[in-house]
Design an enzyme around this catalytic site. Structure first.
Site, mmCIF file in Angstrom:
data_model
loop_
_atom_site.group_PDB
_atom_site.id
_atom_site.type_symbol
_atom_site.label_atom_id
_atom_site.label_comp_id
_atom_site.label_asym_id
_atom_site.label_seq_id
_atom_site.Cartn_x
_atom_site.Cartn_y
_atom_site.Cartn_z
ATOM 1 N N HIS A 215 -10.156 -6.719 -2.117
ATOM 2 C CA HIS A 215 -11.253 -6.630 -1.140
ATOM 3 C C HIS A 215 -12.415 -5.967 -1.893
ATOM 4 O O HIS A 215 -12.596 -4.752 -1.820
ATOM 5 C CB HIS A 215 -10.842 -5.787 0.072
ATOM 6 C CG HIS A 215 -9.744 -6.406 0.876
ATOM 7 N ND1 HIS A 215 -9.938 -7.560 1.608
ATOM 8 C CD2 HIS A 215 -8.452 -6.057 1.050
ATOM 9 C CE1 HIS A 215 -8.807 -7.884 2.216
ATOM 10 N NE2 HIS A 215 -7.888 -6.991 1.890
ATOM 11 N N GLU B 293 -5.748 -11.009 -1.308
ATOM 12 C CA GLU B 293 -6.566 -10.838 -0.089
ATOM 13 C C GLU B 293 -8.049 -10.867 -0.429
ATOM 14 O O GLU B 293 -8.835 -10.046 0.067
ATOM 15 C CB GLU B 293 -6.207 -9.507 0.598
ATOM 16 C CG GLU B 293 -4.726 -9.374 0.918
ATOM 17 C CD GLU B 293 -4.367 -8.101 1.683
ATOM 18 O OE1 GLU B 293 -5.273 -7.447 2.217
ATOM 19 O OE2 GLU B 293 -3.173 -7.777 1.739
ATOM 20 N N GLU C 203 0.804 -1.236 0.000
ATOM 21 C CA GLU C 203 0.000 0.000 0.000
ATOM 22 C C GLU C 203 0.836 1.285 0.000
ATOM 23 O O GLU C 203 0.661 2.155 0.851
ATOM 24 C CB GLU C 203 -0.986 -0.015 1.179
ATOM 25 C CG GLU C 203 -1.884 -1.245 1.155
ATOM 26 C CD GLU C 203 -2.898 -1.304 2.294
ATOM 27 O OE1 GLU C 203 -2.854 -0.454 3.199
ATOM 28 O OE2 GLU C 203 -3.757 -2.210 2.259
ATOM 29 N N ASP D 137 -11.851 -11.055 -0.692
ATOM 30 C CA ASP D 137 -13.148 -11.283 -0.061
ATOM 31 C C ASP D 137 -14.164 -10.447 -0.835
ATOM 32 O O ASP D 137 -13.801 -9.501 -1.528
ATOM 33 C CB ASP D 137 -13.186 -11.013 1.456
ATOM 34 C CG ASP D 137 -12.553 -9.721 1.905
ATOM 35 O OD1 ASP D 137 -12.414 -8.789 1.082
ATOM 36 O OD2 ASP D 137 -12.208 -9.614 3.100
ATOM 37 N N ASN E 104 2.375 -5.146 -3.156
ATOM 38 C CA ASN E 104 0.986 -5.505 -2.871
ATOM 39 C C ASN E 104 0.151 -4.248 -2.601
ATOM 40 O O ASN E 104 0.592 -3.345 -1.887
ATOM 41 C CB ASN E 104 0.984 -6.399 -1.615
ATOM 42 C CG ASN E 104 -0.333 -7.102 -1.359
ATOM 43 O OD1 ASN E 104 -0.836 -7.815 -2.233
ATOM 44 N ND2 ASN E 104 -0.904 -6.907 -0.182
HETATM 45 C C1 XIL Z 1 -6.092 -6.544 8.270
HETATM 46 C C2 XIL Z 1 -6.433 -7.735 9.150
HETATM 47 O O1 XIL Z 1 -7.346 -8.554 8.465
HETATM 48 C C3 XIL Z 1 -7.027 -7.252 10.456
HETATM 49 O O2 XIL Z 1 -7.188 -8.350 11.347
HETATM 50 C C4 XIL Z 1 -6.110 -6.202 11.090
HETATM 51 O O3 XIL Z 1 -6.749 -5.676 12.232
HETATM 52 C C5 XIL Z 1 -5.805 -5.089 10.133
HETATM 53 O O4 XIL Z 1 -5.253 -5.636 8.947
HETATM 54 N N1 XIL Z 1 -4.854 -4.846 3.635
HETATM 55 C C6 XIL Z 1 -3.828 -5.633 4.070
HETATM 56 C C7 XIL Z 1 -4.034 -6.535 5.222
HETATM 57 O O5 XIL Z 1 -2.767 -5.679 3.427
HETATM 58 O O6 XIL Z 1 -2.871 -6.744 5.963
HETATM 59 C C8 XIL Z 1 -5.139 -6.031 6.119
HETATM 60 O O7 XIL Z 1 -5.399 -7.004 7.123
HETATM 61 C C9 XIL Z 1 -6.382 -5.761 5.302
HETATM 62 C C10 XIL Z 1 -6.116 -4.690 4.280
#
Ligand code: XIL
Length: 350
Positions: free
Chosen positions: A236, A264, A159, A266, A200
């Site tokens: 996400h 990641e 990020e 979802d 990422n």
């Molecule tokens: C999130 C986790 O899922 C949570 O449990 C934590 O509190 C915060 O981080 N992008 C990312 C991940 O790269 O590491 C994040 O994970 C979600 C967003």
């Protein structure tokens, strides 16, 4: 003889209904369901919560049954690994690596540098640019070095861009400048010559500016021989995101000639956070379409660039989306397979 024939028919019936959906589109009986996400032509993973992996038998068994890659949801982030300079707590990260090794799974390291989860001792650190570079190098090389040969790939930087394509003004950026990214990748490569190095991020599926910024960064790094092997697209998403957008993001990442990780995944069903929202059969089918389309989009790029697909969690009871309420994952709160799961299997079976 008649009895014998009846048994054969019975056996055939059991076999034909085992492991596939029946004609009504219903999922198979869980007690005879032998399906697994591991049939994908690339690695499929879950982001895991170490405490649940340790203590929850169904959670653990689902991981073993379904996937061949693991990402630690939080255990390998800086705030969890290091509480003071040169003070590390490896317990949780080691647990993930040992569990994966015992179960023949790949480990995806997440993440070396992020703007969030920066420990207090780093926030408090004061020093000139060289001192910051030294601190960053020491941290990256300690972590990557510890797992040398055991972690297949690292999200080196997570990020680094805002949605408008500008560099995020992270603690690393403010103290080192944009060059912190090049340096981080070089330090990681020095510590492990064979682990794959990923950039990422989220948002390539909705922000053209971010897509451009990320692909420019990666192409530029490659042209200067800075080691980078892949792009992770977090994804996400929510069920209203059209396939055209995430396909565009995946294809643009692939155009950089690096490996592509859906890192990641979802699919939120209640992005507006309506407190009265419900997870209806109709919503479940819409969500299935997104899961299936995402897998298809990754399957459509050249095979050697398909690094894998990681789901951000396993089931709806333990998801980072729970405060909405939401139902973003392929297993329900009781670990039952949802239509989203069927969607992934259908894509992988094609
Ligand atoms: C999130 C986790 O899922 C949570 O449990 C934590 O509190 C915060 O981080 N992008 C990312 C991940 O790269 O590491 C994040 O994970 C979600 C967003």
């Amino acid at each position: 003889m008649k009895k014998y024939l009846v048994s054969i028919f019975l056996l055939l019936f059991i076999f034909s209904s085992c492991g596939s959906s029946n004609d009504n589109g219903d999922s198979p009986d869980p007690s005879t369901d032998v399906r697994t996400l591991k049939i994908a032509p690339f690695k499929v993973g879950f982001a895991v919560d170490v405490n649940l992996l340790r203590s929850n038998t169904v959670y653990r068994q689902t991981v073993i049954n379904e996937v061949n890659s693991l990402t630690a949801e939080n255990a390998m982030k800086m705030g969890n690994l290091s509480s003071a300079r040169n003070v590390y707590n490896w317990n949780d990260a080691d647990y993930v690596v040992d569990f994966a090794t015992k179960n023949d799974m790949r480990v995806h390291g997440h993440t070396l540098l992020w703007y969030r989860d920066v420990p207090q001792w780093v926030e408090n650190f004061s020093g000139d640019r060289n001192a910051w570079i030294a601190l960053m190098k020491e941290y990256i090389q300690t972590v990557v070095g510890r797992y040398k040969g055991k972690i297949a790939a690292w999200d080196v930087v997570n990020e680094a861009f805002e949605d408008d394509g500008q560099y995020r003004k992270t603690i690393w950026y403010r103290n080192i400048g944009a060059e912190y990214i090049d340096l981080a990748f070089q330090f990681a490569r020095e510590a492990d010559s064979s682990t794959l190095l990923f950039y990422n991020d989220y948002g390539m599926e909705y922000s053209a500016a971010k897509r451009t910024a990320i692909t420019n960064l990666v192409n530029d790094m490659k042209s200067r021989n800075i080691p980078i092997d892949g792009i992770g697209l977090q994804m996400h998403i929510d069920m209203f995101r059209s396939k055209a957008y995430f396909t565009l993001a995946i294809n643009m990442a692939a155009s950089c000639n690096v490996k592509v990780h859906i890192s990641e995944l979802d699919v939120a069903t209640n992005p507006d956070k309506d407190p009265k929202a419900k997870f209806t059969a109709e919503v479940a089918l819409k969500q299935k379409t997104s899961y299936k389309a995402m897998a298809e989009a990754l399957l459509a790029i050249p095979a050697d660039q398909q690094y894998g697909l990681t789901i951000w969690g396993i089931n709806d009871a333990y998801s980072w989306l729970t405060d909405n309420p939401d139902w973003g994952l392929p297993f329900d709160k009781d670990f039952k397979k949802k239509p989203a799961y069927d969607g992934l299997i259908e894509a992988f079976n094609k």
